[in-house]
Every structure is written in structure tokens, then in C-alpha cells.
Enzyme design. Structure first.
Site, PDB file in Angstrom:
ATOM      1  N   LYS A  16    -102.794  63.688 -25.595  1.00  0.00           N
ATOM      2  CA  LYS A  16    -102.072  64.341 -26.682  1.00  0.00           C
ATOM      3  C   LYS A  16    -102.364  65.843 -26.584  1.00  0.00           C
ATOM      4  O   LYS A  16    -103.449  66.292 -26.942  1.00  0.00           O
ATOM      5  CB  LYS A  16    -102.522  63.781 -28.034  1.00  0.00           C
ATOM      6  CG  LYS A  16    -101.619  64.196 -29.213  1.00  0.00           C
ATOM      7  CD  LYS A  16    -101.973  65.549 -29.749  1.00  0.00           C
ATOM      8  CE  LYS A  16    -101.030  65.961 -30.886  1.00  0.00           C
ATOM      9  NZ  LYS A  16    -101.139  67.405 -31.175  1.00  0.00           N
ATOM     10  N   CYS A  46    -112.806  79.566 -26.727  1.00  0.00           N
ATOM     11  CA  CYS A  46    -113.995  79.093 -27.429  1.00  0.00           C
ATOM     12  C   CYS A  46    -115.265  79.703 -26.857  1.00  0.00           C
ATOM     13  O   CYS A  46    -116.290  79.779 -27.553  1.00  0.00           O
ATOM     14  CB  CYS A  46    -114.068  77.574 -27.376  1.00  0.00           C
ATOM     15  SG  CYS A  46    -113.938  76.922 -25.703  1.00  0.00           S
ATOM     16  N   GLU A  80    -115.783  82.137 -36.253  1.00  0.00           N
ATOM     17  CA  GLU A  80    -115.197  82.338 -34.932  1.00  0.00           C
ATOM     18  C   GLU A  80    -113.946  83.204 -35.047  1.00  0.00           C
ATOM     19  O   GLU A  80    -113.019  82.877 -35.789  1.00  0.00           O
ATOM     20  CB  GLU A  80    -114.850  80.987 -34.308  1.00  0.00           C
ATOM     21  CG  GLU A  80    -114.442  81.065 -32.859  1.00  0.00           C
ATOM     22  CD  GLU A  80    -114.315  79.692 -32.214  1.00  0.00           C
ATOM     23  OE1 GLU A  80    -114.304  79.622 -30.975  1.00  0.00           O
ATOM     24  OE2 GLU A  80    -114.222  78.687 -32.957  1.00  0.00           O
ATOM     25  N   GLU A 126    -115.807  69.184 -26.884  1.00  0.00           N
ATOM     26  CA  GLU A 126    -116.089  70.603 -26.665  1.00  0.00           C
ATOM     27  C   GLU A 126    -115.468  71.322 -27.847  1.00  0.00           C
ATOM     28  O   GLU A 126    -114.245  71.375 -27.989  1.00  0.00           O
ATOM     29  CB  GLU A 126    -115.499  71.067 -25.326  1.00  0.00           C
ATOM     30  CG  GLU A 126    -115.948  72.443 -24.907  1.00  0.00           C
ATOM     31  CD  GLU A 126    -114.989  73.504 -25.400  1.00  0.00           C
ATOM     32  OE1 GLU A 126    -115.374  74.212 -26.374  1.00  0.00           O
ATOM     33  OE2 GLU A 126    -113.904  73.652 -24.852  1.00  0.00           O
TER      34      GLU A 126
END
Length: 481
Positions: free
Chosen positions: A175, A284, A385, A250
Site C-alpha cells: 500500500k 525522516c 520533526e 521505520e
């Protein structure tokens, strides 16, 4: 260039969504539609899982040599079509074309690497305590794997999950993110061309919530591998716990980048650019906090600003562009909020800080590369973040204090530092609580290396032979003589 509605790939067939729904894919540089794709739900996902479950019965029994051949074929096809794949990546997410080509080649490398790993799944014999017994440990594929991938590296993330899973003998339901499905759809066309048996690799597109619910609840799914936010990762972990499904994840990061006074400042500036501004800061593992030792902070800041003055921002498909748009308006607004919050709390915008709206920028989601000084710990940019081209500069006094600051986060994915002192390099690399550490290296990741984080940045590893273990079960067999 594109069909009217791009379909899903289930059990070796291209099919539209059971719901009949579709969604447009938008180029963030121009706000123009670059394609329309099927928008499925749990019903399509259940069909894909059934197909993968059935295909597992035969695929898992193939020799590693035979699985390797399929992966080698796919490697050749991806390399052959790398320019087309790069164009799709750039069109659907704005990535500069040079970076997009590098991503396409990285995806190909994954298929070749795991074509080799498929032939090297080893067990072992174990000395027995008793003369009349012989002991073995063998490796077997875990089963059907559900893989969920993000939009920032749409092709490479798909390859990095598909390749080791099928090399290990698993079957896959993938997906991808709905912001960037086009390059993945093209990959599945190449998977079909490579001759993979029906049901071995399946593609579902659509509503993340509905698809995720089916993946978590369906007992035929043995393993979930996910790359995305920590918040979503926690939800998937909670759901997977109900059936004790295997998971690898992750998740988010908040990477520190440390420049010591003995560093090569020019090298460090270039390393920071690779870490922070590549992919418009939408990684990331990209730098979120820049720590510079007090004695060199002014010199480093000026060198960084001079580097940014020469950067071309624009549509990633145009020649010479180094920084493309943010992926959509929501992403741009989130980054602008971090800049606004920092400014309101006393931060100084040393460079950039503005949305670009004139001329060719008028229809896209462009932001100037930004540098912020006078940063304090209460600013959002210090602990949330920031998925964008913004660097907060934080001076530090000594090695001990900066390591403490760098580790003061719930994240632990990637960290970077620059120093010419060999002893310091070993000390700091060992002290940083991160799964990936770049020492005088702003772009440390490679196909053969382990990729993953500590703390809330994830569980498990992708890359190299490390990834194979994520898709294998260890079975102990005792033979009585």
C-alpha cells in the site's frame, strides 16, 4: 502519457476499486493533475491478501536460485526504465530530477542486492548434548507481508520492502502513499513484465484507514512492515498486538547535526546541505537540530548562508534545480508554522523564511531555504520533526553538553557530526543514541547497510542482509536417531 484511471494490481490482474472511486495525483510544483488512480478500501485489500496467501504456498517452496532470477529480471527492467521512473517521481512529488534518477537507481540496486541474498539463506547445525540426537536450525519465510510506504521516497521505499520479502520467500501486499502512487504503479508494470507469478506481489491503492484496518485484522497477514510517522506506527503496533503479528517499522526522527570546532567547515556545510536540504528537507533522517561549537558558529553560519544564496529553487523537472516544492499545502503550512513559532519566541530568521509566490512559483508550494538563529528549547522546531528546508542553529560549549542535548529526544533514527579528531569520532559515534550515525558524512545510507532507529524511531532494520531476518522465521528441528 497516463491512462484515464490507473488501476490496482491484484493476483496478476489490473483492477479498478470495488467502490468505483478514484483520486487525482497533483504535481506540487504546478498544482496540475498528473494522473488519476483507483481509490480502494478494505474489500480490495482482502482480495489482495487472499491472492498473496494462495501464492505463498508455491512461492515459498521455490529455491532461492529461482527467486533470484525473478529479482534479477526486475533489476534490469528498473535500470532500463530509470529515466521514465524518475520523471514520474519528479512529477508526483516535485523532487529534483537528479535526485529522482538517483532514487530510481537505488530502487534497482535493492532488487539486485536481494537477488543475491535470496541464494544465501543459511541455517545451522547445533551440537547435541545427547549422542542419539541431531539438532538443526532452519530459516523459513514468515508468510504474507503487508508493506506500507511513504510519499517522500515512493519508489525506493517500495523496493526496499518488496525485494527482501520476496527474496526470503514471502508474498507481498503493498500500500503506497496516495500522494505519490504513479512511480509505484509503473514499478508494478515492470513486475508484471518480469514474469512474477500471480499473487506474489500485489498493489492496493486507497483510503489508508480502511486498508490499514484490513491489514491489521486479517489473520492471513503474518507480518507488517511500515515506514511513516511514529503516531501511525503506534496505532499499527497496537492493532498488530491483538494477533501478535510480526512488525518492523521505520518511524519519525529528529536528527542532530554537530559541528565541532576542529571540523572542516566547508565539508560540514556541504554535508549539512546533503542531510537537510536534499528532497526539500522531506526525509525522516534529515537534520532537525544543528549544533555548532561556539568558537566557529559565526563562521559556519556565514558559510552556510553563502551556500544557500547559490541554490536554485523550482520545479524539480527543470535543469539546475536543487530544491523543489513541499509535497502539498498542508506540508508547507506545517513548516511555515515552525518558522512563525520560532520567530515569535525570539528566534532570528538569518536567511530565507518566506513562501515563494511570484511568477513560476505562484501555483506551487515553494519555500526559501531557511536558517534560524537564537533558538531556544521551547520552540517547536527544537522538538517536533520539521519536514522542510529549515535549519535551527544552536551553539554549544563542549562535547559532553552537546551529546546530552543531541540525545535529549524520544527519537533515535539518524545523527551526524563533523570532526577531525579520530578519538572524538569514536567517542561521539558510540555515545549518540541513534541507529544511523554519519561521521563526516551527510549522506550515509546505502543499500547494503542497516537502516533503522532507536527509541520511538522504530523497530527492526532494513538494508543488506539485516533486512532478510525481518522476513524469516527460525525453526528448531531435533532428530532422534
Amino acid at each position: 502519457m497516463l491512462e484515464q484511471v490507473k488501476a490496482m494490481y491484484i493476483n496478476g490482474e489490473w483492477v479498478q476499486a470495488e467502490s468505483g472511486q478514484s483520486v487525482e495525483v497533483i504535481n506540487p510544483a504546478t498544482s496540475e493533475s498528473v494522473g488519476t488512480v483507483a481509490y480502494g478500501d478494505n474489500r480490495d485489500t482482502a482480495k489482495a491478501i487472499d491472492a498473496a496467501h494462495e501464492a505463498f504456498k508455491s512461492w515459498s517452496k521455490l529455491t532461492g536460485q529461482k527467486r533470484s532470477k525473478y529479482l534479477s529480471n526486475l533489476y534490469e527492467l528498473v535500470r532500463k526504465n530509470r529515466d521514465e521512473l524518475a520523471d514520474l517521481i519528479s512529477a508526483e512529488m516535485g523532487k529534483p530530477i537528479g535526485e529522482a534518477k538517483f532514487e530510481a537507481l537505488g530502487a534497482a540496486d535493492n532488487f539486485m542486492w536481494y537477488a543475491e541474498e535470496a541464494k544465501r539463506i543459511y541455517g545451522e547445525t547445533i551440537p547435541s548434548t545427547f549422542e542419539n540426537k541431531r539438532l538443526m536450525a532452519i530459516k523459513q519465510p514468515v508468510g504474507v507481508v503487508a508493506a506500507i510506504t511513504p510519499w517522500n521516497f515512493p519508489l525506493n521505499m517500495a523496493a526496499r520492502k518488496i525485494a527482501p520479502a520476496i527474496a526470503a520467500g514471502c508474498t507481498v501486499v503493498l500500500k503506497p502513499a496516495m500522494k505519490t502512487p504513479l512511480s509505484v504503479i509503473r514499478l508494478f508494470e515492470l513486475i508484471e513484465e518480469a514474469g512474477f507469478p500471480k499473487g506474489v506481489v500485489n498493489l492496493v491503492l486507497g483510503k489508508a484507514g480502511k486498508i490499514g484496518e484490513e491489514i491489521v485484522a486479517n489473520p492471513k497477514v503474518a507480518k507488517i512492515t511500515f515506514t511513516g510517522s511514529t503516531a501511525v506506527g503506534k496505532q499499527l503496533m497496537a492493532g498488530a498486538a491483538q494477533q501478535v503479528k510480526r512488525i518492523s517499522m521505520e518511524l519519525g526522527g529528529h536528527a542532530p547535526f554537530i559541528v565541532f570546532e576542529d571540523a572542516d567547515l566547508d565539508q560540514a556545510v556541504q554535508g549539512l546541505f546533503e542531510s537537510k536540504y536534499r528532497n526539500t528537507g522531506q526525509m525522516c533522517i534529515c537534520t532537525n537540530r544543528l549544533y555548532v561549537q561556539e568558537s566557529v558558529v559565526e563562521a559556519f553560519t556565514q558559510k552556510l548562508i553563502e551556500r544557500l544564496k547559490n541554490v536554485k529553487v523550482g520545479d524539480g523537472r527543470l535543469k539546475g534545480v536543487e530544491i523543489g516544492p513541499l509535497v502539498d499545502e498542508g506540508a508547507l503550512n506545517n513548516v511555515m508554522e515552525h518558522i512563525r513559532d520560532a520567530h515569535e519566541k525570539g528566534g532570528t530568521i538569518a536567511y530565507g523564511g518566506n513562501r515563494l509566490t511570484e511568477g513560476d512559483y505562484s501555483k506551487g508550494f515553494f519555500l526559501e531555504p531557511t536558517v534560524i538563529t537564537n533558538v531556544s528549547s521551547d520552540m517547536k522546531i527544537s522538538y517536533e520533526e520539521t519536514f522542510g528546508p529549515v535549519v535551527p542553529i544552536i551553539p554549544f560549549k563542549d562535547e559532553t553538553s552537546v551529546i546530552e542535548s543531541a540525545n535529549d529526544t524520544t527519537y533515535g533514527l539518524a545523527a551526524y557530526f563533523y570532526s577531525k579528531d579520530n578519538s572524538r569520532c569514536f567517542r561521539v559515534a558510540e555515545a549518540l543514541e541513534y541507529g544511523i550515525v554519519g561521521v563526516n558524512d551527510g549522506a550515509p545510507t546505502q543499500t547494503q547497510a542497516p537502516f533503522g532507529g532507536f527509541k520511538e524511531s522504530g523497530i527492526g532494520r532494513e538494508g543488506g542482509h539485516f533486512a532478510m531476518e525481518e522476513f524469516l522465521e527460525t525453526k528448531f528441528v531435533s532428530f532422534g536417531l
